[in-house]
Design an enzyme around this catalytic site. Sequence first.
Site, PDB file in Angstrom:
ATOM      1  N   CYS A  75      13.842  21.268 -24.481  1.00  0.00           N
ATOM      2  CA  CYS A  75      13.042  21.582 -23.292  1.00  0.00           C
ATOM      3  C   CYS A  75      13.896  22.329 -22.265  1.00  0.00           C
ATOM      4  CB  CYS A  75      12.448  20.325 -22.672  1.00  0.00           C
ATOM      5  SG  CYS A  75      11.436  20.737 -21.235  1.00  0.00           S
ATOM      6  N   ASP A 115      -4.755  21.680  -0.916  1.00  0.00           N
ATOM      7  CA  ASP A 115      -5.837  22.523  -1.464  1.00  0.00           C
ATOM      8  C   ASP A 115      -6.071  23.692  -0.529  1.00  0.00           C
ATOM      9  OD1 ASP A 115      -8.241  23.550  -2.715  1.00  0.00           O
ATOM     10  OD2 ASP A 115      -8.410  21.610  -3.688  1.00  0.00           O
ATOM     11  N   CYS A 160      13.578  19.979 -18.721  1.00  0.00           N
ATOM     12  CA  CYS A 160      14.099  18.614 -18.623  1.00  0.00           C
ATOM     13  C   CYS A 160      15.021  18.269 -19.787  1.00  0.00           C
ATOM     14  CB  CYS A 160      12.946  17.615 -18.526  1.00  0.00           C
ATOM     15  SG  CYS A 160      12.097  17.332 -20.084  1.00  0.00           S
ATOM     16  N   CYS A 210     -19.972  39.608 -16.635  1.00  0.00           N
ATOM     17  CA  CYS A 210     -19.764  38.180 -16.911  1.00  0.00           C
ATOM     18  C   CYS A 210     -20.033  37.450 -15.596  1.00  0.00           C
ATOM     19  CB  CYS A 210     -18.366  37.905 -17.448  1.00  0.00           C
ATOM     20  SG  CYS A 210     -17.071  38.210 -16.242  1.00  0.00           S
ATOM     21  N   ASP A 266      -6.783  23.272 -11.453  1.00  0.00           N
ATOM     22  CA  ASP A 266      -7.640  23.838 -12.496  1.00  0.00           C
ATOM     23  C   ASP A 266      -7.054  25.100 -13.126  1.00  0.00           C
ATOM     24  OD1 ASP A 266      -7.795  25.370 -10.249  1.00  0.00           O
ATOM     25  OD2 ASP A 266      -9.971  25.576 -10.243  1.00  0.00           O
ATOM     26  N   ASN A 267      -5.730  25.275 -13.052  1.00  0.00           N
ATOM     27  CA  ASN A 267      -5.163  26.496 -13.664  1.00  0.00           C
ATOM     28  C   ASN A 267      -3.757  26.215 -14.170  1.00  0.00           C
ATOM     29  OD1 ASN A 267      -3.156  27.486 -11.406  1.00  0.00           O
ATOM     30  ND2 ASN A 267      -5.016  26.813 -10.384  1.00  0.00           N
ATOM     31  N   CYS A 295     -13.666  24.513 -15.305  1.00  0.00           N
ATOM     32  CA  CYS A 295     -14.992  23.910 -15.085  1.00  0.00           C
ATOM     33  C   CYS A 295     -16.018  24.953 -14.683  1.00  0.00           C
ATOM     34  CB  CYS A 295     -14.929  22.862 -13.990  1.00  0.00           C
ATOM     35  SG  CYS A 295     -13.917  21.475 -14.427  1.00  0.00           S
ATOM     36  N   GLY A 338       0.775  -1.239   0.000  1.00  0.00           N
ATOM     37  CA  GLY A 338       0.000   0.000   0.000  1.00  0.00           C
ATOM     38  C   GLY A 338       0.800   1.279   0.000  1.00  0.00           C
ATOM     39  N   ARG A 352     -19.534  16.462  -8.216  1.00  0.00           N
ATOM     40  CA  ARG A 352     -18.411  15.702  -8.784  1.00  0.00           C
ATOM     41  C   ARG A 352     -17.337  15.356  -7.764  1.00  0.00           C
ATOM     42  NH1 ARG A 352     -17.777  20.945  -9.832  1.00  0.00           N
ATOM     43  NH2 ARG A 352     -15.712  21.911  -9.749  1.00  0.00           N
ATOM     44  N   SER A 408     -21.357  23.916  -5.305  1.00  0.00           N
ATOM     45  CA  SER A 408     -21.174  23.556  -6.720  1.00  0.00           C
ATOM     46  C   SER A 408     -20.116  22.471  -6.918  1.00  0.00           C
ATOM     47  CB  SER A 408     -20.776  24.795  -7.523  1.00  0.00           C
ATOM     48  OG  SER A 408     -19.519  25.266  -7.067  1.00  0.00           O
TER      49      SER A 408
HETATM   50  N1  LIG Z   1      -2.043  26.508  -6.460  1.00  0.00           N
HETATM   51  C1  LIG Z   1      -2.951  25.782  -5.842  1.00  0.00           C
HETATM   52  N2  LIG Z   1      -2.795  25.456  -4.544  1.00  0.00           N
HETATM   53  C2  LIG Z   1      -3.723  24.693  -3.904  1.00  0.00           C
HETATM   54  N3  LIG Z   1      -4.847  24.228  -4.489  1.00  0.00           N
HETATM   55  C3  LIG Z   1      -5.055  24.530  -5.774  1.00  0.00           C
HETATM   56  C4  LIG Z   1      -4.125  25.313  -6.518  1.00  0.00           C
HETATM   57  N4  LIG Z   1      -4.591  25.448  -7.770  1.00  0.00           N
HETATM   58  C5  LIG Z   1      -5.762  24.790  -7.819  1.00  0.00           C
HETATM   59  N5  LIG Z   1      -6.055  24.240  -6.627  1.00  0.00           N
HETATM   60  C6  LIG Z   1      -7.243  23.449  -6.278  1.00  0.00           C
HETATM   61  O1  LIG Z   1      -7.501  22.510  -7.314  1.00  0.00           O
HETATM   62  C7  LIG Z   1      -8.901  22.175  -7.276  1.00  0.00           C
HETATM   63  C8  LIG Z   1      -9.400  22.072  -8.695  1.00  0.00           C
HETATM   64  O2  LIG Z   1     -10.703  21.576  -8.664  1.00  0.00           O
HETATM   65  P1  LIG Z   1     -11.805  22.030  -9.720  1.00  0.00           P
HETATM   66  O3  LIG Z   1     -11.183  22.096 -11.061  1.00  0.00           O
HETATM   67  O4  LIG Z   1     -12.996  21.153  -9.573  1.00  0.00           O
HETATM   68  O5  LIG Z   1     -12.155  23.531  -9.312  1.00  0.00           O
HETATM   69  P2  LIG Z   1     -13.022  24.096  -8.102  1.00  0.00           P
HETATM   70  O6  LIG Z   1     -12.389  25.385  -7.732  1.00  0.00           O
HETATM   71  O7  LIG Z   1     -13.221  23.059  -7.034  1.00  0.00           O
HETATM   72  O8  LIG Z   1     -14.448  24.294  -8.755  1.00  0.00           O
HETATM   73  P3  LIG Z   1     -15.027  25.546  -9.545  1.00  0.00           P
HETATM   74  O9  LIG Z   1     -13.904  26.022 -10.416  1.00  0.00           O
HETATM   75  O10 LIG Z   1     -16.179  24.978 -10.316  1.00  0.00           O
HETATM   76  O11 LIG Z   1     -15.446  26.535  -8.516  1.00  0.00           O
HETATM   77  C9  LIG Z   1      -9.604  23.263  -6.457  1.00  0.00           C
HETATM   78  O12 LIG Z   1     -10.072  22.716  -5.257  1.00  0.00           O
HETATM   79  C10 LIG Z   1      -8.511  24.306  -6.224  1.00  0.00           C
HETATM   80  O13 LIG Z   1      -8.632  24.959  -4.987  1.00  0.00           O
END
Ligand SMILES: Nc1ncnc2c1ncn2[C@@H]1O[C@H](COP(=O)(O)OP(=O)(O)OP(=O)(O)O)[C@@H](O)[C@H]1O
Length: 437
Positions: free
Chosen positions: A289, A104, A292, A393, A172-173, A230, A96, A115, A111
């Site tokens: 690159c 996070d 790397c 927006c 998500d970024n 998302c 394991g 998921r 919302s």
């Molecule tokens: N630099 C970072 N440090 C810590 N957590 C991060 C960082 N970048 C992104 N996250 C986390 O990654 C997760 C991505 O999840 P998701 O794409 O579902 O977005 P979300 O923020 O939960 O939802 P939504 O965008 O719909 O409000 C989020 O919980 C966000 O806080």
Amino acid sequence: MSNSLSPPNAVPKQSADISSLEHRIRQLELEKDALEQQVRALRLEQTQSYRTASTTENTPEALNRLQQVAGLNNAEIARYGRQLILPEFGIQGGSGVGRLGIVDHDTVDTSNLHRQIIHNEARQGMSKAQSAALSIRMLNPHCEVVVHDLVLDSSNAQPIIDAYDIIIDGTDNVATRYLLNDACVLGKKPLVSGSALRLDGQLTVYNYRGGPCYRCLFPTPPPAETVTNCSDGGVLGVVPGIVGCLQALEAIKIATGMGSQDPPTMTLFSANSTTLFRTIKLRKRKAECIVCGDSPTVTKLIDYVRFCGSSATDKTPDLFMIPFQERLTCEAYKAICDSHTPHLLLDVREKVQYDICSLPSSMNIPLKHLPGQIKLIQESLGSGSDKPIYIVCRRGNDSQPAVRILQEHGVTAGEIKDVVGGLEKWTDRIDPDFPKY
Ligand SMILES: Nc1ncnc2c1ncn2[C@@H]1O[C@H](COP(=O)(O)OP(=O)(O)OP(=O)(O)O)[C@@H](O)[C@H]1O
């Protein structure tokens, strides 16, 4: 005296050097192929020896041995038995994951619940990292979970990455994706990367056994205004679940030594396609690159928010394109409405979002269609009009490039301003009955 095998005309020294180096590269590549074949053969042997060991594992003696070797107690053996008896896992594979770290900075939002099933109704407002740790401990109290309730950035990422063997990216970024990639390359850690948007998902394992890194595929960040997440684009609840399970699978295969995709591959999932999955072979950018490659220039973490020109969190964007004082607050826009001042309200969200809810008398032109609709906007305003245009927006991100687009296309209006914080702020500050999605 010339060698009889030499060409009649002497080759200039530099060309001779190049061709001998090229010859050497070909030899090394052949050697590399041979070594990789050996590694594959050894791995196969290893798997087969696990298989042989596990065929005797139904006896009490074998279970005792398993317990000692893998450090598992009876309850754990009972819990993981179905997995332990898999020939591909055997004793070593069954021991394991020792420690799970969760990073996070965010809190659980309504919302998220359709998921992110690690959270639940009662946890809304709780730190996501804490909530995930709670759920994991409820599933298995013996699992060691470390909570990192913070924004991961270049000031804190490296020691966190260095403390783990495998990194799983579900962020998500783009700023955080580049940060994680570079920290993993510098820390020599495999990066199991997954993403989901709308009906589609992607899975790739980067920086593993000499394979490519994220920057090999994406050397430069995309323009900030072309990136959708998302919250803006939407996502079908099960899609991140499918991608997350695939990420867990790759992480388990790496942890147990089964190995990951070979050759390195990007797996694309589309809920809308009849085949669901397809794969693309990936190549490392050996020479070019900058992280790397052969001569890396990125040798420590950089400022990724600046590098990508976009924020690392979608909740509080910290890179405003337009200074705050040149924008309109929700309260100021409410006053304009209350005083019946003539104006054009432009809503630049996608039509599906506009259909969910909209402010009265607004005109919907999604951001991506804006450059093609300048004539329509000018006509709605009346040519030479000094009526102002206000732009809204969802969260006040897309409205800023929209202001710039209208200015660049020479739209003549009294003023062109956007509403800070968008419709989300409108709900928070002006009208709690206005839907938030
Ligand atoms: N630099 C970072 N440090 C810590 N957590 C991060 C960082 N970048 C992104 N996250 C986390 O990654 C997760 C991505 O999840 P998701 O794409 O579902 O977005 P979300 O923020 O939960 O939802 P939504 O965008 O719909 O409000 C989020 O919980 C966000 O806080």
